[in-house]
Design a protein around this motif. Structure first.
Motif, PDB file in Angstrom:
ATOM      1  N   GLY A  16       5.711  14.762 -11.644  1.00  0.00           N
ATOM      2  CA  GLY A  16       6.072  13.602 -12.460  1.00  0.00           C
ATOM      3  C   GLY A  16       5.861  12.292 -11.714  1.00  0.00           C
ATOM      4  O   GLY A  16       5.351  11.318 -12.275  1.00  0.00           O
ATOM      5  N   ALA A  17       6.224  12.249 -10.447  1.00  0.00           N
ATOM      6  CA  ALA A  17       6.032  11.042  -9.640  1.00  0.00           C
ATOM      7  C   ALA A  17       4.544  10.761  -9.446  1.00  0.00           C
ATOM      8  O   ALA A  17       4.105   9.609  -9.497  1.00  0.00           O
ATOM      9  CB  ALA A  17       6.728  11.192  -8.287  1.00  0.00           C
ATOM     10  N   GLY A  18       3.759  11.800  -9.245  1.00  0.00           N
ATOM     11  CA  GLY A  18       2.315  11.629  -9.091  1.00  0.00           C
ATOM     12  C   GLY A  18       1.676  11.087 -10.354  1.00  0.00           C
ATOM     13  O   GLY A  18       0.835  10.188 -10.306  1.00  0.00           O
ATOM     14  N   PHE A  19       2.086  11.615 -11.508  1.00  0.00           N
ATOM     15  CA  PHE A  19       1.555  11.113 -12.771  1.00  0.00           C
ATOM     16  C   PHE A  19       1.970   9.655 -12.994  1.00  0.00           C
ATOM     17  O   PHE A  19       1.208   8.860 -13.543  1.00  0.00           O
ATOM     18  CB  PHE A  19       1.994  11.982 -13.948  1.00  0.00           C
ATOM     19  N   GLU A  34      -0.531   6.525 -13.648  1.00  0.00           N
ATOM     20  CA  GLU A  34      -0.335   5.563 -14.735  1.00  0.00           C
ATOM     21  C   GLU A  34      -0.366   4.130 -14.201  1.00  0.00           C
ATOM     22  O   GLU A  34      -0.954   3.239 -14.822  1.00  0.00           O
ATOM     23  CB  GLU A  34       0.991   5.826 -15.459  1.00  0.00           C
ATOM     24  N   MET A  35       0.252   3.898 -13.048  1.00  0.00           N
ATOM     25  CA  MET A  35       0.260   2.557 -12.460  1.00  0.00           C
ATOM     26  C   MET A  35      -1.150   2.141 -12.045  1.00  0.00           C
ATOM     27  O   MET A  35      -1.545   0.984 -12.244  1.00  0.00           O
ATOM     28  CB  MET A  35       1.210   2.501 -11.261  1.00  0.00           C
ATOM     29  N   PRO A  91     -11.077  -2.607 -10.005  1.00  0.00           N
ATOM     30  CA  PRO A  91     -11.299  -1.184  -9.740  1.00  0.00           C
ATOM     31  C   PRO A  91     -10.337  -0.688  -8.662  1.00  0.00           C
ATOM     32  O   PRO A  91     -10.002  -1.422  -7.741  1.00  0.00           O
ATOM     33  CB  PRO A  91     -12.754  -1.116  -9.261  1.00  0.00           C
ATOM     34  N   VAL A  92      -9.874   0.527  -8.830  1.00  0.00           N
ATOM     35  CA  VAL A  92      -8.979   1.137  -7.850  1.00  0.00           C
ATOM     36  C   VAL A  92      -9.704   2.345  -7.268  1.00  0.00           C
ATOM     37  O   VAL A  92      -9.886   3.353  -7.946  1.00  0.00           O
ATOM     38  CB  VAL A  92      -7.635   1.553  -8.484  1.00  0.00           C
ATOM     39  N   PHE A 151      -5.804  11.541  -6.193  1.00  0.00           N
ATOM     40  CA  PHE A 151      -7.127  11.137  -5.714  1.00  0.00           C
ATOM     41  C   PHE A 151      -8.132  11.042  -6.854  1.00  0.00           C
ATOM     42  O   PHE A 151      -8.997  10.162  -6.878  1.00  0.00           O
ATOM     43  CB  PHE A 151      -7.594  12.149  -4.652  1.00  0.00           C
ATOM     44  N   GLN A 152      -8.033  11.929  -7.836  1.00  0.00           N
ATOM     45  CA  GLN A 152      -8.990  11.963  -8.940  1.00  0.00           C
ATOM     46  C   GLN A 152      -8.921  10.724  -9.819  1.00  0.00           C
ATOM     47  O   GLN A 152      -9.863  10.425 -10.546  1.00  0.00           O
ATOM     48  CB  GLN A 152      -8.786  13.215  -9.789  1.00  0.00           C
ATOM     49  N   ALA A 153      -7.833   9.963  -9.762  1.00  0.00           N
ATOM     50  CA  ALA A 153      -7.674   8.785 -10.613  1.00  0.00           C
ATOM     51  C   ALA A 153      -8.464   7.578 -10.102  1.00  0.00           C
ATOM     52  O   ALA A 153      -8.567   6.577 -10.804  1.00  0.00           O
ATOM     53  CB  ALA A 153      -6.198   8.423 -10.737  1.00  0.00           C
TER      54      ALA A 153
END
Length: 158
Positions: free
Chosen positions: A12-15, A19-20, A31-32, A48-50
């Motif tokens: 949940g914290a990772g998701f 989102e942030m 870009p991030v 990492f995939q985000a």
């Protein structure tokens, strides 16, 4: 730029972190990029995939695996609720990996990640699977320099 050296953590914290990252990209037009320096295991690999551009250090590793759970709650609902939450997290994660890699299918990623074993992956294996866009070489600039977005690709601020 998000530098990742993580053994993972709460799903949940990772998701929420993902989102942030998406919020920053959307609202600021920035870009991030994500870079693994050392290791990205479990939720660290999902985070990492985000990244818009995903770089991985030459000596780094990634690990994917089924989630670990601690269960508490009422006898009448705890296992059904856990099953629902587990299915939801697996679907979200498989969809993210499919979208980011364009490799195989959502179902393939779900079976690959949630196979009940740890999958330790080298940078070269990650490159083959589309889990990373670039593997940094010794003393490569991708370790230290932010990626420059050409002016014609940069979003207009205003």
């Amino acid at each position: 730029m998000v530098l990742i050296n993580s053994g993972g953590g709460a799903v949940g914290a990772g998701f929420a972190m993902i989102e942030m990252m998406y919020k920053i990209k959307r609202e600021l037009g920035v870009p991030v990029d994500t870079i693994i320096l050392g290791y990205a295991y479990s939720m660290g690999a999902v985070l990492f995939q985000a990244g818009d551009h995903r770089s991985m250090g030459y000596f780094s590793t990634m690990m994917l695996h089924s989630a670990s759970w601690q269960v508490s709650g009422r006898d009448s609902t705890v296992f059904t609720d856990l099953k629902k939450l587990s299915d939801l997290y697996q679907r979200i994660t498989a969809d993210l990996f499919y979208r980011r890699t364009g490799f195989r299918s959502k179902e393939w990623w779900r079976r690959f990640i949630y196979s009940d074993k740890e999958r330790y992956l080298s940078p070269q294996e990650c490159l083959k699977l589309g889990l990373v866009d670039e593997v940094c070489q010794f003393f490569d600039e991708c370790y230290t320099q932010p990626r420059v977005v050409p002016a014609e690709e940069a979003p207009a601020l205003g």
